[in-house]
Scaffold this active site. Structure first.
Site, short mmCIF file in Angstrom:
data_model
loop_
_atom_site.label_atom_id
_atom_site.label_comp_id
_atom_site.label_asym_id
_atom_site.label_seq_id
_atom_site.Cartn_x
_atom_site.Cartn_y
_atom_site.Cartn_z
N ILE A 18 0.87 -1.17 0.00
CA ILE A 18 0.00 0.00 0.00
C ILE A 18 0.91 1.22 0.00
O ILE A 18 1.65 1.46 0.94
CB ILE A 18 -1.01 -0.03 1.17
N GLU A 19 0.87 1.98 -1.08
CA GLU A 19 1.89 3.00 -1.34
C GLU A 19 1.29 4.40 -1.39
O GLU A 19 0.32 4.65 -2.13
CB GLU A 19 2.60 2.67 -2.66
N VAL A 20 1.91 5.31 -0.63
CA VAL A 20 1.59 6.74 -0.62
C VAL A 20 0.09 6.96 -0.41
O VAL A 20 -0.63 7.50 -1.25
CB VAL A 20 2.09 7.45 -1.89
#
Length: 278
Positions: free
Chosen positions: A171-173
């Protein structure tokens, strides 16, 4: 491989390679550490540091030497859907990767592809939030989930991955509050890259930690060393050494007698005599 790589794992006896079941059992109990690294030396350093999880380029994790230097790092590898092709291509590639030592496979393809892989018992990791290969759909390289509507879509995407059989998602940014609330409501593992401490693992790139990233450094990154300056110094030293060598060749100071093999004078005389007679 360097001397450090060969010997850094001596004495590391208290850990074992975790399984998917282990990682699932640790959900909510402690934060895991996760790295993306790019060499056997970095893999050995991760092993020595007790890093839990790694995302590793295929050419590194499938190297026959990899498990000798990183025997207890849970190691994921993969290809993006842009590189891979069809779900059948994914299936064949992932089977080969697992057979050759990878612990899990990354899939940026459709949930249908994820489901196909998981049905064959492949441990699959998906990707939500800022996904570089799908960034055009989320508005480019920027945070995802900053509105309630966008956060709800993100939640549904995580649940869809879980339903498809993935055991984890990067789960990115994503806003930390959003990621934390999602993590509490799903059984799938969330591996956070710039998504806060409410997830199951904290994920950084080795080049950011070591300070040799070129160009943009992400907000969520933290440099613990300045390898960039050290690499620049080594490059200057490399060029200087090459220049000194070239100068020595030009003025005749290299090679010196200690660099040469000499022949017994009597044997040399016989050799020259034999050459002259031909």
């Amino acid at each position: 491989m360097t001397e450090v790589t060969r010997h850094v794992n001596r004495g590391v006896t208290s850990r074992r390679l975790p399984t998917v079941a282990d990682l699932r059992a640790w959900k909510g109990r402690r934060q895991l550490t996760m790295l993306r690294y790019f060499s056997l030396d970095e893999a050995a350093a991760a092993e020595a540091a007790g890093i839990d999880i790694a995302s590793v380029p295929a050419e590194i994790v499938l190297d026959p030497r990899y498990r000798a230097v990183a025997p207890t790092v849970f190691s994921m590898t993969g290809q993006t859907h842009l590189e891979m092709g069809t779900s059948d291509d994914y299936l064949r590639w992932c089977g080969n990767a697992l057979n050759r030592g990878a612990d899990a496979v990354y899939c940026s393809g459709s949930r249908r592809t994820v489901e196909k892989l998981s049905r064959e018992y492949f441990p699959v990791v998906g990707h939500v939030g800022l996904v570089p290969t799908r960034a055009t759909w989320s508005g480019g390289f920027k945070a995802v989930g900053k509105t309630a509507e966008a956060a709800l879509r993100l939640f549904e995407e995580v649940k869809a991955y879980e339903s498809a059989g993935a055991f984890a998602v990067e789960i990115e940014v994503v806003p930390a509050e959003v990621a934390a609330e999602i993590s509490k409501r799903v059984g799938i593992l969330l591996w956070s890259m710039g998504a806060g401490p409410g997830c199951d693992a904290q994920y950084l790139f080795a080049n950011d930690i070591l300070g040799y990233t070129e160009g943009h450094v992400p907000r969520h990154a933290r440099a613990y060393r300045d390898f960039g300056a050290e690499y620049a110094r080594l490059q200057r030293e490399r060029a200087a050494a090459f220049s000194e060598y070239a100068a020595d060749v030009a003025d005749g100071t290299f090679p010196q007698d200690r660099h040469l093999i000499r022949m017994d004078p009597r044997e040399l005389e016989k050799f020259i005599d034999g050459v002259d007679r031909q």
